[in-house]
Design a protein around this motif. Structure first.
Motif, short mmCIF file in Angstrom:
data_model
loop_
_atom_site.label_atom_id
_atom_site.label_comp_id
_atom_site.label_asym_id
_atom_site.label_seq_id
_atom_site.Cartn_x
_atom_site.Cartn_y
_atom_site.Cartn_z
N GLU A 42 -3.36 2.00 2.10
CA GLU A 42 -2.08 1.76 2.77
C GLU A 42 -1.27 0.94 1.78
N ARG A 44 -0.79 -0.71 -1.54
CA ARG A 44 -1.83 -1.20 -2.44
C ARG A 44 -3.05 -1.71 -1.67
N GLY A 45 -2.90 -1.84 -0.38
CA GLY A 45 -4.01 -2.33 0.45
C GLY A 45 -4.98 -1.23 0.80
N LEU A 46 -6.15 -1.63 1.26
CA LEU A 46 -7.18 -0.67 1.68
C LEU A 46 -7.70 -1.14 3.03
N ARG A 96 -14.36 -2.56 -4.70
CA ARG A 96 -14.22 -3.65 -5.66
C ARG A 96 -12.78 -3.69 -6.14
N GLU A 97 -12.31 -4.89 -6.48
CA GLU A 97 -11.01 -5.00 -7.14
C GLU A 97 -11.21 -4.89 -8.64
N GLY A 100 -6.47 -5.46 -10.62
CA GLY A 100 -5.50 -5.67 -9.54
C GLY A 100 -5.34 -4.48 -8.61
N GLN A 101 -6.33 -3.59 -8.59
CA GLN A 101 -6.31 -2.44 -7.67
C GLN A 101 -7.61 -2.42 -6.88
N ASN A 102 -7.53 -1.89 -5.67
CA ASN A 102 -8.73 -1.70 -4.87
C ASN A 102 -9.39 -0.37 -5.25
N VAL A 148 -4.17 -3.35 -19.24
CA VAL A 148 -4.61 -2.57 -18.09
C VAL A 148 -3.53 -2.66 -17.02
#
Lengths: 265, 265
Positions: A42, A44-46, A96-97, A100-102, A148
């Motif tokens: 959703e 950047r969230g998960l 895992r992060e 800066g991404q899930n 990255v």
């Protein structure tokens, strides 16, 4: 073993229909009683729902079936335990992060004698699946220091080589995402379907539920669903072959190929 | 601002009573409409429910209020956004895996001009809270190379020093756990209560609900609840002072102290 469910779409789409079919296999029409989980990106969230209880009896699964969460990328899983006892820490998908991404991962299969080098990411539970996920992320971090995040096209050779190695140790059907794309790898069993206009009706195999996608979609919608076994009985699901992989972005296949290593070819 | 809720208990305990009180403040008796979240440790696993919707209206919050999840450590949060827009990625509590453990964090307050050095852990969203959590974990990893995990007593000086620094940049009331213990830091506002035999009745402040803990517990149970404001109106909640911190294990205070730095003393 287990069953996988993935979705990649070009508009936020709810996966209630496919999820409802899959959940039946968690104790009712299938033997995968040892937990289930689903992650919805959703932004950047998960949004992650998990339960070590059988999905066909889980209160949380009932909520998710009533609650049309719209997402462009989804990864789901139902578990029949082989390695690792039945508990929340061993329930897929794993998250895992990184950069800066899930990152979210689910696996169907079993790896024999799998003991990756300890790295930055470490498993919390004791499944071979979570160990493989941590190893995969450790390899990516090692291969790509700053700057990255890295474009996925640059990562693909590392990803595919890692999956091909895991596959040499057993069965490795897997789904992986960072929210922007959905990567799938087939070791023994994985099918997909892309739904686009003209949309038609679909009927679940595992429970008497049909949906008319024509009424639920717009002409520009493109939605790909990936699963261990077809979820509907009136549509033509495409099987992947052993060693095949694909990268899905917004419902469309952005890249695909076949790994050459593997002991089962 | 926001409100925090933490629990440490010596037996798996459900937090439905306190959670129900807190959820009223998410849009009904309080202004914290910008999302809520709660993490329950279950063995090594962490069950996380989050929603950027107001808790008083959230379907997921209703499920959690009906569903007595038993846990020894819980961290919850309701949000009134200041830094970072209302979205799932900005919703507390935040979770990261470190040393093969799930670390969970929630923050009440606001940090001005907070720009920590980028490290291994990076925020997914854009809150100062998640940035502080990542910085805290980066400091711990840097302070404690192998072998890990490290006993919490060894980590406390690093943890407290970091919290004291964050507090110099604004308001930093926070809860942190790795599943084994619950650490709390008070910058401006934090209260706690330890319930043990003889248990009595408790009545929520925010909604007409009472519970007789005597009927729900055994004589050996010890349950500590930590919150921004007292959740009941017939019990004596103890306030923490500015700069005070405590480490809770199985409902009992295992260590406590006061940091000496901070601009508000």
């Amino acid at each position: 073993m287990c069953e996988l469910l993935g979705m990649s779409a070009n508009v936020p789409t709810d996966i209630v229909f496919s999820f409802t079919g899959l959940m039946q296999r968690g104790g009712r029409t299938g033997p995968h009683r040892d937990g289930w989980g689903i992650g919805f990106y959703e932004g950047r969230g998960l949004r992650l729902f998990q339960d070590p209880a059988a999905s066909s009896e889980s209160q949380v699964a009932q909520l998710v079936q009533r609650y049309p969460i719209k997402s462009e990328v989804v990864i789901g899983h139902i578990r029949q335990a082989n390695v690792g006892r039945v508990c929340l820490a061993n329930t897929h998908p794993f998250v895992r992060e990184m950069w800066g991404q899930n990152w979210c991962f689910a696996h169907n299969g079993q790896l024999a004698g799998f003991a990756p080098l300890p790295g930055f990411y470490r498993p919390v539970g004791d499944t071979d699946s979570e160990a493989a996920f941590c190893d995969l992320l450790n390899r990516l971090r090692q291969a790509f220091p700053e700057p990255v995040p890295v474009p996925v096209q640059a990562m693909l050779p590392v990803l595919v080589a890692a999956c091909a190695q895991y596959r040499e140790k057993g069965v490795f059907n897997a789904l992986l995402s960072n929210g922007d794309w959905l990567f799938c790898f087939c070791s023994t069993k994985l099918v997909y379907i892309t739904r686009r206009a003209p949309f038609g009706p679909a009927r679940l195999k595992d429970v008497d539920i049909s949906v008319d996608f024509h009424a639920e979609t717009t002409p520009n919608d493109v939605v790909t669903v990936i699963a261990t076994e077809p979820l509907t009985d009136n549509e033509a699901w495409q099987p992947y072959g052993a060693g095949q992989w694909a990268l899905w972005c917004q419902g469309e296949c952005a890249a695909q190929g076949a790994s050459e290593c593997g002991t089962t070819e």
